[in-house]
Design an enzyme around this catalytic site. Sequence first.
Site, mmCIF file in Angstrom:
data_model
loop_
_atom_site.group_PDB
_atom_site.id
_atom_site.type_symbol
_atom_site.label_atom_id
_atom_site.label_comp_id
_atom_site.label_asym_id
_atom_site.label_seq_id
_atom_site.Cartn_x
_atom_site.Cartn_y
_atom_site.Cartn_z
ATOM 1 N N ASP A 13 0.817 -1.218 0.000
ATOM 2 C CA ASP A 13 0.000 0.000 0.000
ATOM 3 C C ASP A 13 0.850 1.267 0.000
ATOM 4 O O ASP A 13 0.393 2.328 0.437
ATOM 5 C CB ASP A 13 -0.957 0.029 1.211
ATOM 6 C CG ASP A 13 -1.789 -1.230 1.315
ATOM 7 O OD1 ASP A 13 -2.352 -1.648 0.289
ATOM 8 O OD2 ASP A 13 -1.854 -1.816 2.423
ATOM 9 N N LYS A 16 2.726 1.844 -5.088
ATOM 10 C CA LYS A 16 3.478 1.293 -6.220
ATOM 11 C C LYS A 16 2.714 1.414 -7.530
ATOM 12 O O LYS A 16 3.294 1.679 -8.584
ATOM 13 C CB LYS A 16 3.823 -0.172 -5.959
ATOM 14 C CG LYS A 16 4.708 -0.412 -4.753
ATOM 15 C CD LYS A 16 5.009 -1.880 -4.551
ATOM 16 C CE LYS A 16 3.797 -2.720 -4.261
ATOM 17 N NZ LYS A 16 3.090 -2.345 -3.006
ATOM 18 N N GLY A 40 -3.780 -4.663 -4.376
ATOM 19 C CA GLY A 40 -4.719 -3.600 -4.703
ATOM 20 C C GLY A 40 -3.942 -2.369 -5.093
ATOM 21 O O GLY A 40 -3.431 -1.654 -4.237
ATOM 22 N N HIS A 41 -3.820 -2.121 -6.401
ATOM 23 C CA HIS A 41 -3.059 -0.974 -6.886
ATOM 24 C C HIS A 41 -4.026 0.097 -7.368
ATOM 25 O O HIS A 41 -4.864 -0.159 -8.236
ATOM 26 C CB HIS A 41 -2.121 -1.393 -8.023
ATOM 27 C CG HIS A 41 -0.995 -2.269 -7.561
ATOM 28 N ND1 HIS A 41 -0.108 -2.862 -8.421
ATOM 29 C CD2 HIS A 41 -0.607 -2.633 -6.325
ATOM 30 C CE1 HIS A 41 0.771 -3.562 -7.733
ATOM 31 N NE2 HIS A 41 0.479 -3.434 -6.458
ATOM 32 N N GLN A 223 2.507 -6.329 -2.924
ATOM 33 C CA GLN A 223 2.907 -6.408 -1.510
ATOM 34 C C GLN A 223 4.261 -5.705 -1.298
ATOM 35 O O GLN A 223 4.544 -4.728 -1.981
ATOM 36 C CB GLN A 223 2.925 -7.861 -1.017
ATOM 37 C CG GLN A 223 1.556 -8.502 -0.917
ATOM 38 C CD GLN A 223 1.134 -9.163 -2.216
ATOM 39 O OE1 GLN A 223 1.904 -9.824 -2.892
ATOM 40 N NE2 GLN A 223 -0.121 -9.019 -2.576
#
Length: 429
Positions: A13, A16, A40-41, A223
């Site tokens: 988080d 990235k 989750g990007h 991650q």
Amino acid sequence: MAGYVVVGTQWGDEGKGKIVDVLGDKVDYVVRFQGGNNAGHTVVVDGKKHILHLLPSGVLHRQSKCIIGPGVVVDPFVFLEEISVIEKGGLNTDHVFISERAHLIMPYHIALDKYQEEYKKENKVGTTKRGIGPCYADKFQRVGLRVGDLLDFETFKEKLTFTLKMKNDEIVKLYGGEAFDLDKMIKDFDDIRETLLPRIIDAVEEVNNALDDDKFVLFEGAQAAMLDINYGTYPYVTSSSPTSAGVCAGAGVSPKKLDRIVGVVKAYSTRVGEGPFVTEQLNEDGDLIRSNGAEYGATTGRPRRCGWLDLVVVKHAARINGLTDLVITKVDILSGIKEIPVCVGYEIDGKVYDYIPASVEKVAKAKPVYEVYPGWDEDISKIATWDELPENCKKYLKKIEEFTNTRISMVSVGPGREHNIYVHDIISK
């Protein structure tokens, strides 16, 4: 050759996705090398938010060929759903492909993920329950199904028949769950197979040929270092290696082909799920950071645990990744805070550590050793150059550089593509 890597330096988080999107228009390929749709990007373009779980963050740049690499675990139904959402938004996805070596997340993996977390009770890891861990477990137990198996559907059905019997036995006998129907599962995959086939490629051959031809390739991890299966706070980690070393195994490239390794650092710390978090603030400071930073999981929606910047963690990431550059994100969220503590050591049983012990029990006992820096009141979200930043902000950032012995090449001061301060070039064509 021009191989670039973007990795997280904390617990994920860090932003990235935004950084890969910003760099994506400068490269020929964006390659996701590990993880699955537990990521989750979030990418914001022209004020519109795009949340990606499985697709590489370069998908918004059509000129960049996007590849889901061999080290990724792929839920094909989630993949097609994301493709559909992107296309309904008016964007093209004919530049997105999947390695035939990537493993398939099957419906029984998702079920097992839920059953196993429930079985562990107070010892649960806090997974996203997307089937990631069970899929990687099958991969290493050599009973997994791969994306390439869909090319020969008769072979796929034979493998599924064998594996599903074993999985149903586990689900029914150990967890008391309901067995999956083989015929229905075969039909479900048959229904999507023709849509997937044109996207299945030999990614190892293509990516290596691209690097040999001096194409610019950006490798994207999900991650972060503290969730690495080997070097994170085990067992509260993910099931793969989201480090620069993971690129070599997860994309099938030599370490000699990696030129720049960019670590993304959030200006404070957050964590989702279980596990020790030395600088966590279970108080008004933590609540303020969560509120100002909108710290809720892009994948799960869960509120993130929030705390001060832990430089012991970032230094650990710099070491194991061999970082050449840092990108600091969400610096604007700290505006208005009078004093900002920064963790520079762990006190455990009277001894101060400047590194992270392997024992999760030791880390859980650690008390943070803080240095406190004066904050700044200015709104920095419109600032475009380093020199314009408040002096106290620059001192804060310089401390990160000095402690990690890694230069800062970009500072992000907002969610959009335009909210970046470029200190040094990362990708130069």
